[in-house]
Every structure is written in C-alpha cells, then in structure tokens.
Design an enzyme around this catalytic site. Structure first.
Site, mmCIF file in Angstrom:
data_model
loop_
_atom_site.group_PDB
_atom_site.id
_atom_site.type_symbol
_atom_site.label_atom_id
_atom_site.label_comp_id
_atom_site.label_asym_id
_atom_site.label_seq_id
_atom_site.Cartn_x
_atom_site.Cartn_y
_atom_site.Cartn_z
ATOM 1 C CG ASP A 1 -3.136 4.966 1.433
ATOM 2 O OD1 ASP A 1 -2.648 5.442 1.213
ATOM 3 O OD2 ASP A 1 -4.187 4.716 1.049
ATOM 4 C CB THR B 1 -1.240 0.087 1.505
ATOM 5 O OG1 THR B 1 -1.406 1.705 1.610
ATOM 6 C CG2 THR B 1 -0.681 -0.583 2.406
#
Lengths: 406, 406
Positions: free
Chosen positions: B142, B140
């Site tokens: 994020d 990810t």
C-alpha cells in the site's frame, strides 16, 4: 499471376494468438512463390469493409519479432458469423475482394466459430470452382477443439492458471494457524480443461487446490459444502478451483443462482459470478473465513506466464498452415498429434474443418474422479508437457514491450 | 553472552517480504558477533506460543537463495495486537522468552501494525532497562508508511498493476470497432498509491487507463458517469482504474452501495466489490458493453512481475536493519531517502518507529488532477524508478520454484 496471401484473427484473444500470426507472416516472407502478405483488420468483417494492412511493414520496421510475445489479437478480432446459406450475396462480395487483391490463400486464426468461417468459405470455393485455399489455424484457451491433441493458447493459459493458483495457495497459507477457504473461479463455460490445469499447482498429494469442480460434472451445492467441510479437517487453508460454467443437474448455471439477487439501493440489477456466489454460500452456511478470486481476462492476455512449448507450437501452426496452402490443401485446420514414447513430441497435421467447427471437446469422464471433485493422474500426464519452457518477454521502461497496430 | 537474533513477519504478505527476511538472515550469517538466528513462526503470536525455527537450516540445505523470490510470508504471519498497557503480563512473558533464548536483537518485518509492535516492545525495554534492540523492517504493497520515500513491496505490486492493466487494455482493444468499458479494481482501502501506479500502463498521452479514481478524492457516481461518457468520445475501448476504497463525500464506500442488495434465491446475503457495483451501474445507466476485473490477491503474491529495484531494496532493508541493531539502535524503522540528481539513488536510514506506527501516508493532493480522475506527471516521476529491473524466478516443472516451511 501473383500469389498473395491474407491472414486474419477472430474470436477471443490468447497470449500466443499473435505467435500464429507471426508464423504465417514469417513463413510467407520465406516462401519465394508468395508475393504480398495482407492482414485483415477485425477479421472477415473488417475485410468486407476494406480494412486491411500490409504485413511486410512489420518486417521492414523491425518489429516482427515482438509480435510473438505480444498478447491480444494484433489485427483486431470480430464475432461475425457468415450466413449458412451459401447463395447469400456476401459470398460473391467476399470472393470479388479476394480476386481484386489477387489472393490465393486465406489463413484464419481462431476457435470454433472461426473454423465455421473457414468451412463456409472453402465450401463456397469448391462449389464455384475457385482455386483459393482456406486454412484454419487453431487457437483457444479453452482447448475445446476436436481432432487435435490440444490447441495453441491452452498451454500458456494453463501455465498462468497453475502458477497463479500456486501463488494464491501460498498467500492463503500465511495465516496458517487460522482456517480459511479461497475459491478461485477459472474461465471455461462448457469445457473444464483450464480449471483442471489448476491441479498442476500441487506440490504433493493432497496439496491445494484440494477441490476442483469442472462443468463436465453436475454441481450440487450440498455435496460441495460437505466436501469443503471434509477437506478442512486435513487442510487449514483450503483452496477450491471452479469453472465459471459449473451448473447443477438441471443445467442451471451456479452464477444464475446469484443473478436473481434483484436490485441494489439505486435500483440497478446486480450480476455476479459463480465464485462470488459460492463465497457467500460458504460464509453464510459454514461461518468460516472465505474469499473468492476470479482469475478473469489475465488468463488469456497475460504475457507473464507464456509456455515455451505453447508459443513454439502456435508459431508452428501458422508456418505449417502456409506450407499446407502451398501444397494445395484447403478446407482444413492445422492439428497436433502426440507421438508415442517417453519424451513429448508433437507432429503437425491437418483435419477436415467441417468435422471440427460444430463440435466441442470436453474433459473425458475417466479423467475426472468419481466424486466429481478432482482430476486423475492421466489428465496430469496429458497437460504437464504443455506448460513447460519459459519465454523471456522483451521489456521497456519496466514493463513488457508490445507492438500495436496504431 | 551470546548474541542471538530473532526475526518475524506480520500483516499481509507482499511479493518481496521474504526478500527482507533473506536480508536479515544473510547479514546475520555474515556478522561474526551473531550466534543463532531464530525465526518466529506466525509472528509475535506464534513466538508467545513457543513457535520458532532455526534459520541456519536454510543455509545448510542450500535453499536460502530461493527465499528471495518466494512470495508470501515464509515464516507465516499474524494479526495480533499487543496491549496498549505496558504493565500487561504479556510483556514480562515475552521478555522472559527473549532471555531464555538469549536474544539481543529482534527484527519485525511488516506494516503499520507491526511498527506498533516494535514501538511497544522498544518502549517496554527502555522502561525496564533491557538492552534488547527492536528494529522495524518496512513492507507493504500500500506504500502508506510515513517517513520513508516508499516501502519495499510497493514497487513489485505497482509493476504487477501497471503490466496487468497494460495487458487488459490490449485485451479490451481486440474488438476495437465496438465501444466498451473495462473497470479494474485495485487494492488500497485508504491510500491510492497502487491504483495511481496504473497510469504507468499508458504508452502515449490520453492512452488507457483514461480514468483513475483514488480514495484520496471523494467519488461522485454522477460525475463518474459523465466522465465515462466524455472519455468514450475519444477512446472506443475505455479502461477505468479504481481503488477498492473509493467512497463518496459522506465517507460511504462505493462497495457498500452494493452490499445492500439483499439476498439471493437461497436467502444468502450477497456482498460484492466497488468494481462490480460500477460495472452494473454503467450497464444499467449507459447501456454499453462493460465488464469489471478485480486484480485481487495476485497484486501482493505474484512472483511474475518482481521489480528488480524493489527486491534489492527489500533485501537491503533487512541487512541494513541487522547493521543498525549491531550499532546499538533500537525503536527505529528502516527508511529510504531518495537522493537528488538525475539518476535514481536511495540511501537507507532510520526513523523513530513511534512517529510512524499510527500515521498513514496518502497520495498528496497536488499529485491528483483537479477533476479527480487522474494523477500528475510528478507522481509518474516518483513511481517510475520503483518498477524497473526484471528478476528471473527459478523454475521447476514449468512453474516458479518456491520454498516452504513445511
């Protein structure tokens, strides 16, 4: 008498505008007849206020080579327009400053407006029998200067656009079992060269970006919607590239459609771009998954996609400019002439700056398809050599290593 | 009995998610006990529909090494959520397919939702005494997965953000004699890791980006305006970085302020982002030159700023995952544990996937300054090693050379 030279940058930056500055400084250092090399800080406007620097310091502190791969305008820029009236007092002020610093040659790196400055200064010099030479060094990502095959700055911006659109197409294809539209907004208010370069992102015929809209063709939103619907029959994850400056047949910019949206909840007027407007249009009209991506300033300041060809030519434009001044040329811009033959070869030359400064070169209509949604193979043959060659940008602490004036 | 393995990708792509796929395939090829290596096309949803490919073909046609530097999800992705109820008929359907292809180990590369899939499949297997192993390979941009120091994908995205913000700051400084504000909107709906990484763009204390706003702190537009005014006293060309997910104390996203603007001239509802909203707010309130830049999907799909460290760890997550499966592990996600000491060293490990899939790791409050507009040195020490190392991406015809499934 000394032969000091002065160099400045003006207008918006490009990824290689400092390459041309490097070219001027490097050739200045190599030329025995040249004494001091001065840089104008913030263009002719800064020079008027006495804002200058000695460019030899970059050679002395060993940072000169880093200039080549530093984006932005190292010397700072300005958007100052000299008065049309050559009897304005600013001209004798400027020429008094040139005399004060014993400046014999002035190099101005920029686009259309900068060539206007070169035009005015060289005309004033001719009128007043000054021997100072004024040379224009072209730069623009827009590629809209006439009398040259292309302009340094365009190749790297085109490479950035093509690479980024390729990656966006890859990203869009991840959910390839669900239809989607991605609209990419590319710089270019009047000339669509950069948007046209997105066609280089294709790896086979009919590949993304399937639709490309330039400001050279009037944009019709109903035709656009029907072309999007047609394209989705063949391409699940459609990528559409548009110039920021697309406009309708009446000349109204598409982004102006959106600028009339009124105010937000706090009473602030909202402004947005063409891409965002079309994203909302597709969503509301076709009800399909859609997003828009504005490539924005990275097109002109990213060092990650420098074209080796472009950087080499940017440096050449600077060094050839110095050679021309030493040959006594003035009132000219450096140009590039493409040689006939199978392999790509450019020869630098010069053109009368007065024939350049108020003209704008747009994509020829026969390089745009009849339906206004694509470019032709002739354009691709023109642009492909300009993005070739990789440049390794020196790194420091995991990031590109640039140099700064302060 | 054969030991065939199956690998899939799910959720949004990253620049190195194919690095983990490469790691699984490469280690699969090197492991004598492993027979066939299958890829799910479009994740578990595609697999349910019988959409698979033989990964050995990449080794046979010589394109496997290109996988490492190809962004996006080579195998395609899905956003399919398995039912909570393990007695749903989809589970026996899936396990019948696993049996049909003699699959003993399944590797699922993804974020939170993908770990939820690994959790459910491994729990179903335990309940039904199946010996199939399910391993989660984290990815990810994020960086919001718990129980690991960081997640593959984040380092390259952080490097892209820091490099691009550095270049935007250079671009903004070109007219350094005129004040301006540039607002950069960075991905991250709930976790501000990526926006925080923009602090790496600074080259000295107080350098741009001067102000950084994360979703971990409530955003107040009046405080923002006063912080902008204060910052402009010291920095002529101010760069502000914001997460897309910034919200006020009531939890209302700033981009929702803008979404209520109503309709444009053609009656279409206009939607825009937090950055565009703040651009308009600054323009209307402070009357200063301002622009906004949304970094957009290039944060997760650009191959131009791959972190060497990140790519190496992404490959390692894949290959270590295969080793864990061969050791009989199941229901785990591969993690990274930072070793104490002066030099950066990561050791791969595993964690119970059930403890990961419904959690979200945000930036700790003591890594955010008290006034909510910056990150601390502790955060910088955490993130700096993750962006180190350059990766040379193979080129073809002037563009990065990727591989495609079709």
């Amino acid at each position: 008498m000394k032969h000091n030279i002065l160099v400045g940058q003006s207008g918006g930056p490009t990824a290689v505008i400092n390459g041309s500055l490097y070219g001027v400084v490097k050739r200045g250092l190599e030329t025995p007849q040249i004494d001091n090399i001065y840089g104008m800080v913030n263009g002719i406007e800064g020079f008027l206020n006495g804002n200058m620097m000695d460019m030899r310091t970059l050679e002395e502190n060993g940072t000169l080579p880093l200039l080549k791969t530093t984006p932005g305008a190292y010397l700072g820029s300005c958007r100052y327009k000299l008065p049309e009236d050559l009897s304005d007092p600013v001209y004798p002020q400027l020429f008094a400053k040139f005399a004060e610093y014993e400046i014999q040659s002035v190099f101005y790196i920029g686009g259309n407006d900068s060539m206007d400055t070169v035009s005015k200064l060289s005309r004033y010099a001719a009128k007043n029998e000054s021997s100072i030479r004024f040379i224009g060094i072209p730069k623009t990502i827009d590629n809209d200067l006439v009398m040259t095959d292309h302009t340094p700055g365009f190749g790297s911006a085109a490479k950035y656009v093509a690479s980024t659109v390729r990656e966006i197409a890859v990203d869009a294809s991840v959910y390839d079992n669900k239809p989607s539209v991605t609209i990419v907004e590319i710089m270019g208010r009047h000339a669509g060269w950069l948007t046209a370069a997105s066609a280089l992102a294709r790896k086979f015929e009919g590949d993304n970006p399937v639709l490309i809209y330039l400001p050279e063709t009037a944009f019709d939103k109903d035709r656009f919607l029907s072309q999007v619907q047609d394209a989705l029959k063949k391409t699940t994850n459609l990528v559409v590239c548009i110039s920021e400056g697309i406009h309708d047949a009446e000349g109204t910019f598409i982004c102006e459609y959106a600028s009339e949206v009124g105010t937000d909840t706090f009473g602030h007027k909202m402004l947005t771009g063409s891409g965002k407007y079309l994203e909302n249009l597709v969503k509301d009209t076709l009800g399909i998954k859609v997003r828009s991506v504005e490539l924005n300033v990275s097109q002109r300041c990213s060092s990650s996609c420098l074209s080796g060809t472009d950087l080499e030519e940017a440096v050449c434009a600077g060094s050839y400019g110095v050679d021309c001044a030493m040959d006594g040329k003035t009132g000219v811009m450096i140009t590039f002439e493409r040689q006939a033959g199978d392999s790509y070869e450019m020869v630098p030359g010069t053109a009368d700056v007065n024939q350049i400064c108020n003209e704008e070169k747009v994509v020829p209509s026969d390089w745009i398809t009849a339906d206004g949604s694509d470019v032709t193979e002739s354009f691709l043959n023109y642009v492909r050599p300009l993005i070739q060659g990789q440049v390794e940008v020196p790194q420091k602490d995991g990031l590109p290593h640039f140099i700064y004036r302060k």
